[in-house]
Structure formats: structure tokens, C-alpha cells
Design a protein around this motif. Structure first.
Motif, PDB file in Angstrom:
ATOM      1  N   LEU A 146       0.857  -1.186   0.000  1.00  0.00           N
ATOM      2  CA  LEU A 146       0.000   0.000   0.000  1.00  0.00           C
ATOM      3  C   LEU A 146       0.892   1.234   0.000  1.00  0.00           C
ATOM      4  O   LEU A 146       1.078   1.915   1.004  1.00  0.00           O
ATOM      5  CB  LEU A 146      -0.920  -0.025   1.223  1.00  0.00           C
ATOM      6  N   ARG A 147       1.445   1.523  -1.144  1.00  0.00           N
ATOM      7  CA  ARG A 147       2.337   2.665  -1.350  1.00  0.00           C
ATOM      8  C   ARG A 147       2.481   2.866  -2.848  1.00  0.00           C
ATOM      9  O   ARG A 147       2.006   2.033  -3.634  1.00  0.00           O
ATOM     10  CB  ARG A 147       3.711   2.382  -0.731  1.00  0.00           C
ATOM     11  N   PRO A 148       3.089   3.968  -3.306  1.00  0.00           N
ATOM     12  CA  PRO A 148       3.331   4.126  -4.745  1.00  0.00           C
ATOM     13  C   PRO A 148       4.084   2.931  -5.305  1.00  0.00           C
ATOM     14  O   PRO A 148       5.060   2.454  -4.728  1.00  0.00           O
ATOM     15  CB  PRO A 148       4.162   5.420  -4.819  1.00  0.00           C
ATOM     16  N   LEU A 149       3.630   2.445  -6.451  1.00  0.00           N
ATOM     17  CA  LEU A 149       4.108   1.176  -6.991  1.00  0.00           C
ATOM     18  C   LEU A 149       5.065   1.395  -8.144  1.00  0.00           C
ATOM     19  O   LEU A 149       4.934   2.353  -8.918  1.00  0.00           O
ATOM     20  CB  LEU A 149       2.908   0.343  -7.479  1.00  0.00           C
ATOM     21  N   GLY A 150       6.029   0.489  -8.268  1.00  0.00           N
ATOM     22  CA  GLY A 150       6.886   0.445  -9.434  1.00  0.00           C
ATOM     23  C   GLY A 150       6.211  -0.301 -10.573  1.00  0.00           C
ATOM     24  O   GLY A 150       5.132  -0.874 -10.420  1.00  0.00           O
ATOM     25  N   LEU A 180      -6.361  -4.324  -2.454  1.00  0.00           N
ATOM     26  CA  LEU A 180      -5.311  -3.518  -1.847  1.00  0.00           C
ATOM     27  C   LEU A 180      -5.383  -3.559  -0.321  1.00  0.00           C
ATOM     28  O   LEU A 180      -4.361  -3.401   0.355  1.00  0.00           O
ATOM     29  CB  LEU A 180      -5.410  -2.067  -2.329  1.00  0.00           C
ATOM     30  N   LEU A 181      -6.574  -3.771   0.221  1.00  0.00           N
ATOM     31  CA  LEU A 181      -6.742  -3.888   1.666  1.00  0.00           C
ATOM     32  C   LEU A 181      -6.908  -5.334   2.110  1.00  0.00           C
ATOM     33  O   LEU A 181      -7.339  -5.605   3.236  1.00  0.00           O
ATOM     34  CB  LEU A 181      -7.953  -3.066   2.115  1.00  0.00           C
ATOM     35  N   GLY A 182      -6.585  -6.282   1.227  1.00  0.00           N
ATOM     36  CA  GLY A 182      -6.626  -7.684   1.587  1.00  0.00           C
ATOM     37  C   GLY A 182      -8.016  -8.280   1.645  1.00  0.00           C
ATOM     38  O   GLY A 182      -8.204  -9.311   2.297  1.00  0.00           O
ATOM     39  N   ARG A 183      -8.997  -7.681   0.982  1.00  0.00           N
ATOM     40  CA  ARG A 183     -10.361  -8.194   1.028  1.00  0.00           C
ATOM     41  C   ARG A 183     -10.683  -8.922  -0.270  1.00  0.00           C
ATOM     42  O   ARG A 183     -10.670  -8.314  -1.346  1.00  0.00           O
ATOM     43  CB  ARG A 183     -11.367  -7.049   1.217  1.00  0.00           C
ATOM     44  N   PRO A 184     -10.989 -10.217  -0.233  1.00  0.00           N
ATOM     45  CA  PRO A 184     -11.408 -10.922  -1.442  1.00  0.00           C
ATOM     46  C   PRO A 184     -12.811 -10.502  -1.851  1.00  0.00           C
ATOM     47  O   PRO A 184     -13.582  -9.961  -1.053  1.00  0.00           O
ATOM     48  CB  PRO A 184     -11.358 -12.397  -1.033  1.00  0.00           C
ATOM     49  N   THR A 185     -13.147 -10.756  -3.115  1.00  0.00           N
ATOM     50  CA  THR A 185     -14.437 -10.355  -3.661  1.00  0.00           C
ATOM     51  C   THR A 185     -15.031 -11.504  -4.456  1.00  0.00           C
ATOM     52  O   THR A 185     -14.353 -12.091  -5.302  1.00  0.00           O
ATOM     53  CB  THR A 185     -14.298  -9.132  -4.577  1.00  0.00           C
ATOM     54  N   SER A 186     -16.277 -11.812  -4.197  1.00  0.00           N
ATOM     55  CA  SER A 186     -16.972 -12.852  -4.944  1.00  0.00           C
ATOM     56  C   SER A 186     -17.597 -12.256  -6.205  1.00  0.00           C
ATOM     57  O   SER A 186     -17.690 -11.024  -6.358  1.00  0.00           O
ATOM     58  CB  SER A 186     -18.065 -13.494  -4.082  1.00  0.00           C
ATOM     59  N   PHE A 187     -18.039 -13.122  -7.105  1.00  0.00           N
ATOM     60  CA  PHE A 187     -18.662 -12.644  -8.336  1.00  0.00           C
ATOM     61  C   PHE A 187     -19.956 -11.890  -8.023  1.00  0.00           C
ATOM     62  O   PHE A 187     -20.225 -10.828  -8.591  1.00  0.00           O
ATOM     63  CB  PHE A 187     -18.948 -13.823  -9.268  1.00  0.00           C
ATOM     64  N   MET A 198      -4.683  -0.687 -11.690  1.00  0.00           N
ATOM     65  CA  MET A 198      -3.520  -0.509 -10.823  1.00  0.00           C
ATOM     66  C   MET A 198      -2.786   0.791 -11.139  1.00  0.00           C
ATOM     67  O   MET A 198      -2.252   1.452 -10.234  1.00  0.00           O
ATOM     68  CB  MET A 198      -2.585  -1.706 -10.970  1.00  0.00           C
ATOM     69  N   VAL A 199      -2.736   1.167 -12.415  1.00  0.00           N
ATOM     70  CA  VAL A 199      -2.115   2.448 -12.775  1.00  0.00           C
ATOM     71  C   VAL A 199      -2.896   3.598 -12.153  1.00  0.00           C
ATOM     72  O   VAL A 199      -2.319   4.570 -11.641  1.00  0.00           O
ATOM     73  CB  VAL A 199      -2.044   2.590 -14.310  1.00  0.00           C
ATOM     74  N   TYR A 200      -4.225   3.498 -12.175  1.00  0.00           N
ATOM     75  CA  TYR A 200      -5.050   4.530 -11.537  1.00  0.00           C
ATOM     76  C   TYR A 200      -4.767   4.605 -10.038  1.00  0.00           C
ATOM     77  O   TYR A 200      -4.630   5.706  -9.473  1.00  0.00           O
ATOM     78  CB  TYR A 200      -6.527   4.231 -11.791  1.00  0.00           C
ATOM     79  N   ALA A 228      -1.379  11.225  -2.121  1.00  0.00           N
ATOM     80  CA  ALA A 228      -1.004  10.497  -0.905  1.00  0.00           C
ATOM     81  C   ALA A 228      -2.160   9.636  -0.405  1.00  0.00           C
ATOM     82  O   ALA A 228      -2.433   9.551   0.792  1.00  0.00           O
ATOM     83  CB  ALA A 228      -0.538  11.458   0.178  1.00  0.00           C
ATOM     84  N   PHE A 229      -2.856   8.992  -1.344  1.00  0.00           N
ATOM     85  CA  PHE A 229      -4.029   8.219  -0.974  1.00  0.00           C
ATOM     86  C   PHE A 229      -3.665   7.012  -0.125  1.00  0.00           C
ATOM     87  O   PHE A 229      -4.475   6.556   0.700  1.00  0.00           O
ATOM     88  CB  PHE A 229      -4.755   7.762  -2.250  1.00  0.00           C
ATOM     89  N   ASP A 230      -2.464   6.467  -0.314  1.00  0.00           N
ATOM     90  CA  ASP A 230      -2.046   5.339   0.509  1.00  0.00           C
ATOM     91  C   ASP A 230      -1.933   5.738   1.976  1.00  0.00           C
ATOM     92  O   ASP A 230      -2.245   4.951   2.874  1.00  0.00           O
ATOM     93  CB  ASP A 230      -0.713   4.780  -0.004  1.00  0.00           C
ATOM     94  N   LEU A 231      -1.495   6.979   2.250  1.00  0.00           N
ATOM     95  CA  LEU A 231      -1.409   7.445   3.643  1.00  0.00           C
ATOM     96  C   LEU A 231      -2.798   7.601   4.244  1.00  0.00           C
ATOM     97  O   LEU A 231      -3.000   7.320   5.432  1.00  0.00           O
ATOM     98  CB  LEU A 231      -0.651   8.770   3.699  1.00  0.00           C
TER      99      LEU A 231
END
Length: 393
Positions: A43-47, A139-146, A319-321, A330-333
């Protein structure tokens, strides 16, 4: 009487009661609606590599939602392409479904390939919006069903269709405008030199404008779903998010496109192409149900390949968004300081959104004078109005 809160000397190795017994709020954060909390994407700026790996991660963590939605859309597109290839192009299309005929002519095959490419790009844009909630939860570790994904995305489907269609129209117009002089030169029977110049100039210009338009507005579908904006507002917001990092955005999207082309065109369909070759060796001129089976075999191969590669391309866009919001706003903060109960609602425009999309507000210098009777409060530096209403210098 024993104190329920044990005391420990500062610096000693004895854990305190707060370290031993979890607070009542922790179990609510430890589990999500659909499963355990497990964060695999930082959860930070990604490469660049982290963006690509993150796209694979949230497909792997949510296969039913991502691959299920992709299978539905890809099947519809490939069936349309197959029907167009078999019926709309006449007898030539019926022969071009075989590899031997494809080696002899490329006319109708090029038309169907172009139609398929445009529809595939349209599907990728739709998937980038439909699967954006999956990215937000992953990103917050939450799975999602269909079913959970469909409940989140269903209210935005109509606007999502409009945004994806408008992006494709913009891309088509950027290509059509440079081609207009070429078509006019050919239709007006202009000299060969003039026609050659229009082609030499028009084709590179069309390519540059097409790529530029796509990169500027490709983030509109996930923005529309996560930020709950309108169609035009999502396009405008996409341009704001991309501004200043156009080349980086282009590089990531281009790299994901190369990966999907290699996997979806040369790797995944290979077993089905081999099976088609075996069938053609047995019956070089199939007809009737044999021809239908041959066409169906190729269609199934394309559906399987598209189902696997289209979500990857769409997830990279999402993911780019996310990376752009982390870098600009600073949305990760924000997420780390206040873990939201609803990971999707957390992506709504917040106090840093406007600041991250433009110049930071200027804070006046000097002491603040509170109006009489105002309790001492402190506004954060990113407050929409600073100084607060009623305060003066």
C-alpha cells in the motif's frame, strides 16, 4: 484485587495487556465480508513490476469475480466475431477460417481481425471499470466474490458503457481525422506523389493521436466506478490524473499490451491451432458440421485466451489509476491512517483529491485570531477552507 491492566516497566521485555489481548475493534478488521484479511500488494506508490505483479495477484486472489466477468464479455465478443467471419463476409470468410486459406488471402481476415481488436479493446475498458472494485478491496486484503462484484458495479453499468464507448469514439476520431486527406486524395484521383505524401504523413500522425488519446482517457472507467463520477467528469478526471506522468502511463500500458498480445496470440491459442491443423490434415476441405466444428474449435480457443489475458490488461489499468492517486494525493497514507470499513467507498473524492490535481492551496502566514466564543480547534493543512470561516488575521 488484581488489576485487569497489567503494568510493565518501560523498556522491559514484558508485554503489556494491550499487546496481549486484542482490542474489540481488531476482529472486525481482521476479517472481511468474504474472507480473511491478507494484504499482498504494498500500500504505497508502486513500481512498474509491482503494478504488473499486482494485476496478477488480484486475478489470482479473486478468480471467480475476475475470470467470470471476463469469460462472459469475451464469449459475447468472440461469438460476434465468428458470426461476422462466417456470414457477413460471404464465401471468402467461410474459406478463411482455415489456416491454408489464410495463407493465400488476408482481405476478409484483416477486416475481422480489425473488428475483433476494436471489440477486445472495448471489453478491456469495460473490465477495467467492472473489476476496479476488486482492485480496491484487494489492496486492503479483502477478497471479492462474483455476486459481490456485480452488486457493487451494477448501478454504474450504464454510465460505464457510455464512458467506454466515448473513449473508443475519441480513439476512432483521432485515427479518422488524419486518414481523411488520404481518402480524399484516393477518391479524387490525385497524383501518385500527393497520395504518397498523405500516406507518409497521415499514418504516423494517426498512430500518435490514437495512442495519445487512449492513454489520456484509459483511466476513465475505473474512475467512474470508484469515484462515482459522470461520463464526461470521469474523462476529465482521467486526463488530470495522467497529466505529468503521461510517458510512465504509456510505458506501463504498452508493456501490458505486449504481454497480452504474446500470451493471447501465440501461447494460449497454440493447442487449438494444432488441433485445427490435425483436423485439416484429415479433411482438407471440411463442409457442413465439420466446418462448424472447425470454426467452433477456433472460437473456443480465442475465448479461453481472451478470458485469461483480458483481465490482466484491465487490472493493469486499474492498478495504474491506484498508483497515480497514491503519488498525486497520498491516498495510501489516507488508507493507512484510517482503515475504512468499506474499501470501495474509501475511493470517493476526498479532501486531498482537488489538491492532488492542481496547485496546493496557499496558507497565509501569521497567527490566527479566533472569534470570541470559538473553542480552540485546529484545521488540517489540507482543509478545503483555510483559515476556517470566521477566523481572521
Amino acid at each position: 484485587m488484581t488489576d485487569p491492566h497489567a503494568w510493565a516497566v518501560p523498556g522491559s521485555g514484558t508485554p503489556s495487556s494491550d499487546q496481549i489481548a486484542p482490542s474489540p475493534a481488531e476482529p472486525a478488521q481482521a476479517k472481511a465480508d468474504d474472507g480473511e484479511l491478507e494484504m499482498e500488494i504494498p500500500l504505497r506508490p508502486l513500481g512498474v513490476s509491482e503494478i504488473l505483479d499486482g494485476a496478477v495477484t488480484y486475478i489470482r486472489r479473486n478468480p471467480r469475480a475476475t475470470l467470470g466477468m471476463s469469460a462472459i464479455l469475451t464469449s459475447v465478443i468472440e461469438i460476434i466475431v465468428t458470426v461476422a467471419q462466417y456470414f457477413l463476409l460471404g464465401g471468402q470468410a467461410r474459406t478463411e477460417v482455415t489456416p491454408a486459406a489464410l495463407a493465400r488471402t488476408l482481405g476478409g481476415a484483416f477486416i475481422t481481425f480489425s473488428i475483433g481488436s476494436l471489440l477486445t479493446a472495448y471489453v478491456v475498458l469495460l473490465l477495467s471499470g467492472l473489476l476496479a472494485p476488486v482492485m480496491a478491496r484487494t489492496l486492503l486484503g479483502r477478497p471479492t466474490s462474483f455476486g459481490g462484484l456485480w452488486r457493487i458495479a451494477r448501478p454504474r453499468v450504464s454510465r460505464l458503457l457510455g464512458a467506454a464507448t466515448l473513449v473508443m469514439v475519441i480513439v476512432f476520431l483521432t485515427v479518422a481525422v488524419p486518414f481523411a486527406p488520404m481518402i480524399a486524395a484516393v477518391a479524387g484521383d490525385a497524383p501518385d506523389g500527393v497520395q504518397a505524401i498523405t500516406w507518409i504523413v497521415g499514418v504516423p500522425v494517426a498512430l500518435v493521436l490514437m495512442v495519445s488519446g487512449y492513454v489520456w482517457f484509459a483511466l476513465a472507467p475505473p474512475i467512474l466506478v470508484l469515484e462515482r463520477r459522470g461520463v464526461i467528469a470521469s474523462l476529465r478526471r482521467s486526463a488530470e490524473v495522467v497529466r505529468g506522468r503521461w510517458w510512465r502511463t504509456f510505458g506501463v500500458l504498452f508493456l501490458s499490451l505486449v504481454i497480452t498480445l504474446l500470451a493471447g496470440t501465440f501461447v494460449l491459442p497454440t493447442p487449438f491451432a494444432i488441433a485445427q491443423r490435425i483436423v485439416l490434415n484429415i479433411d482438407p476441405n471440411p463442409s457442413g458440421w465439420g466446418l462448424v466444428g472447425l470454426v467452433a474449435l477456433g472460437t473456443v480457443g480465442r475465448i479461453i485466451a481472451g478470458t485469461l489475458v483480458n483481465p490482466f490488461n484491465a487490472c493493469v489499468i486499474a492498478m495504474v489509476y491506484a498508483d497515480r492517486r497514491m503519488r498525486r494525493e497520498a491516498f495510501d497514507l489516507e488508507l493507512q491512517m484510517d482503515t475504512p470499513e468499506d474499501p470501495v467507498a474509501a475511493w470517493l473524492p476526498g479532501p486531498l483529491t482537488a489538491a492532488g490535481s492542481g496547485p496546493q492551496p496557499k496558507v497565509p502566514r501569521g497567527p490566527l485570531v479566533m472569534p470570541p466564543g470559538t473553542p480552540p480547534t485546529y484545521a488540517p493543512p489540507y482543509a478545503p477552507q483555510y483559515p476556517p470561516p470566521g477566523w481572521s488575521r
